[in-house]
Write a protein that holds these residues in place. Structure first.
Motif, short mmCIF file in Angstrom:
data_model
loop_
_atom_site.label_atom_id
_atom_site.label_comp_id
_atom_site.label_asym_id
_atom_site.label_seq_id
_atom_site.Cartn_x
_atom_site.Cartn_y
_atom_site.Cartn_z
N VAL A 34 138.19 -36.36 144.05
CA VAL A 34 138.75 -35.43 143.05
C VAL A 34 137.66 -34.96 142.11
CG1 VAL A 34 140.35 -35.23 141.11
CG2 VAL A 34 141.08 -36.39 143.20
N GLY A 35 136.80 -35.87 141.66
CA GLY A 35 135.71 -35.48 140.76
C GLY A 35 134.76 -34.49 141.41
N TRP A 36 134.37 -34.79 142.65
CA TRP A 36 133.49 -33.86 143.38
C TRP A 36 134.16 -32.50 143.57
CZ3 TRP A 36 134.86 -31.68 148.06
CH2 TRP A 36 133.88 -30.89 148.67
N SER A 37 135.46 -32.51 143.86
CA SER A 37 136.16 -31.24 144.11
C SER A 37 136.16 -30.34 142.89
CB SER A 37 137.60 -31.52 144.56
OG SER A 37 138.40 -31.98 143.47
N ARG A 38 136.22 -30.93 141.69
CA ARG A 38 136.22 -30.11 140.47
C ARG A 38 134.86 -29.46 140.23
NH1 ARG A 38 140.24 -27.97 139.86
NH2 ARG A 38 140.15 -27.75 137.60
N ILE A 39 133.80 -30.16 140.65
CA ILE A 39 132.46 -29.57 140.53
C ILE A 39 132.27 -28.52 141.62
CG2 ILE A 39 129.99 -30.05 140.55
CD1 ILE A 39 130.70 -32.96 139.77
N ALA A 40 132.65 -28.87 142.85
CA ALA A 40 132.51 -27.92 143.96
C ALA A 40 133.35 -26.67 143.73
CB ALA A 40 132.91 -28.59 145.27
N ALA A 41 134.48 -26.81 143.03
CA ALA A 41 135.34 -25.66 142.76
C ALA A 41 134.86 -24.82 141.59
CB ALA A 41 136.77 -26.14 142.49
N GLY A 42 133.78 -25.27 140.92
CA GLY A 42 133.23 -24.51 139.80
C GLY A 42 133.98 -24.68 138.51
N ALA A 43 134.84 -25.71 138.42
CA ALA A 43 135.69 -25.87 137.24
C ALA A 43 135.07 -26.75 136.17
CB ALA A 43 137.04 -26.46 137.66
N HIS A 44 134.19 -27.70 136.57
CA HIS A 44 133.65 -28.66 135.61
C HIS A 44 132.21 -29.02 135.95
CE1 HIS A 44 137.35 -29.54 133.40
NE2 HIS A 44 137.98 -29.53 134.56
N PHE A 45 131.49 -29.45 134.92
CA PHE A 45 130.17 -30.03 135.10
C PHE A 45 130.31 -31.52 135.44
CE2 PHE A 45 129.10 -26.46 132.21
CZ PHE A 45 128.12 -25.85 132.98
N PRO A 46 129.28 -32.14 136.04
CA PRO A 46 129.35 -33.57 136.34
C PRO A 46 129.67 -34.44 135.12
CG PRO A 46 127.51 -32.59 137.50
CD PRO A 46 128.07 -31.52 136.61
N ALA A 47 129.13 -34.08 133.95
CA ALA A 47 129.41 -34.87 132.74
C ALA A 47 130.89 -34.85 132.40
CB ALA A 47 128.60 -34.34 131.56
N ASP A 48 131.56 -33.73 132.65
CA ASP A 48 133.01 -33.64 132.40
C ASP A 48 133.78 -34.60 133.31
OD1 ASP A 48 132.31 -31.47 130.75
OD2 ASP A 48 132.56 -30.05 132.41
N VAL A 49 133.34 -34.67 134.56
CA VAL A 49 134.02 -35.51 135.55
C VAL A 49 133.82 -36.99 135.23
CG1 VAL A 49 133.96 -36.22 137.96
CG2 VAL A 49 133.94 -33.79 137.37
N ILE A 50 132.59 -37.36 134.90
CA ILE A 50 132.30 -38.77 134.59
C ILE A 50 133.08 -39.21 133.35
CG2 ILE A 50 130.51 -40.37 133.82
CD1 ILE A 50 128.56 -38.83 135.62
N ALA A 51 133.07 -38.38 132.31
CA ALA A 51 133.81 -38.71 131.09
C ALA A 51 135.30 -38.81 131.38
CB ALA A 51 133.54 -37.66 130.02
N GLY A 52 135.82 -37.88 132.19
CA GLY A 52 137.24 -37.91 132.53
C GLY A 52 137.61 -39.17 133.28
N SER A 53 136.77 -39.59 134.21
CA SER A 53 137.03 -40.80 134.98
C SER A 53 137.06 -42.03 134.07
CB SER A 53 135.97 -40.98 136.07
OG SER A 53 136.00 -39.90 136.98
#
Length: 312
Positions: free
Chosen positions: A155-174
């Motif tokens: 899910v985290g990778w998909s948000r980056i691949a979809a252009g919706a979030h930066f990696p920092a957003d995904v890590i913080a969200g997790s």
């Protein structure tokens, strides 16, 4: 260097990682990212909650009360964890208002799905995916637990691949999702007899019917005593717990006992919190002459009934 530059931009690495992941999406990876975004959509929360409760109901019907109790417990923890995560992530999004990749990098971003400009930090999908993994962790065997970790990464990778979030957003969200789930696991407590709801409900209904009959004949004192018994029997279940206080309120109204009415209204408001969190003072009669937080010895007249229902 600013605080944001160190912790969020990672001295440019945050953007570099985003571009490497976002620009490497071929046709298959784009489809995988699209599906991952759907799988991690927090709007599916009511569906998953209903699935957990339905599974608990079916286990209880098969008299697998331990499994039913665990499913109900994790469903309650999922609800509380979701509320904590939703509030935490929502406040951070509005407070920081970090721009999305599209607003920072423009047309170079490969978008999958609807474009957004603001509220990039943290990723709500990553929050939800981590929360789901923490809640389900206790429900699956060890062989399936790596799949939950893969789900978070996917899910985290998909948000980056979809252009919706930066990696920092995904890590913080997790991290927010995982911490919300762990807080819920810590503070939402098991409830005695939660799995054996059918037997408990029958015992509660018998006592409640007797109380209603006495109420209809004007024997309010005796009816109120039986309602206290009903409260002790049924407080582990939301509706019986709520119903016992509702009838106590009705008796207080007939008596014009305003102090008791105020106390019962307060208890009615606290029932959802108590049942969801598992903060139930066992043996408490439910009347306003005792503290709402005080556990009490179970009356002798109810001990056999309770032991029979809970140990069955």
């Amino acid at each position: 260097m600013t605080f944001k530059h160190i912790l969020y931009d990672w001295d440019g690495l945050n953007v570099s990682l985003f571009q490497a992941i976002n620009h490497s999406s071929g046709e298959f990876l784009s489809l995988l990212a699209y599906v991952g975004s759907i799988a991690g959509d927090y709007r599916s929360m009511p569906l998953l909650l209903c699935v957990l409760l339905l599974l608990a109901h079916r286990r209880a019907q098969r008299e697998d009360f331990l499994s039913a109790a665990l499913l109900r417990l994790q469903a309650r923890r999922f609800l509380v964890g979701f509320l904590i995560a939703w509030l935490s992530a929502g406040l951070l999004k509005v407070w920081l208002a970090f721009p999305r990749p599209l607003a920072v990098l423009g047309s170079s971003v490969q978008m999958i799905g609807s474009p957004h400009d603001l509220y990039s930090f943290p990723s709500g999908h990553a929050v939800y995916a981590a929360l789901v993994a923490v809640v389900l962790w206790r429900l699956v065997t060890s062989i399936f637990r790596p799949a939950l970790l893969v789900f978070i990464v996917w899910v985290g990778w998909s948000r980056i691949a979809a252009g919706a979030h930066f990696p920092a957003d995904v890590i913080a969200g997790s991290l927010i999702g995982a911490m919300s789930g762990m807080l819920a696991n810590r503070f939402v407590l098991p409830v005695l007899g939660d799995g054996n709801s059918t037997s408990i409900r029958r015992a509660f209904n018998r006592v409640l019917q007797q109380a209603k009959h006495l109420f209809s004949t004007g024997k309010l004192t005796r009816a109120n005593t039986l309602l206290q018994d009903a409260h002790v029997l049924g407080q582990c279940l939301f509706w019986p717990h709520f119903l016992s206080h509702l009838w106590m309120l009705r008796i207080a109204y007939v008596r014009r006992d305003w102090r008791e009415m105020r106390g019962q209204l307060l208890r009615l408001a606290l029932v959802p919190v108590g049942n969801v969190m598992g903060w139930l003072p066992l043996g408490n009669t439910g009347n306003t002459n005792v503290s709402v937080f005080k556990s009490m010895p179970t009356p002798i007249r109810l001990k056999n009934i309770i032991e029979k229902q809970y140990d069955r």
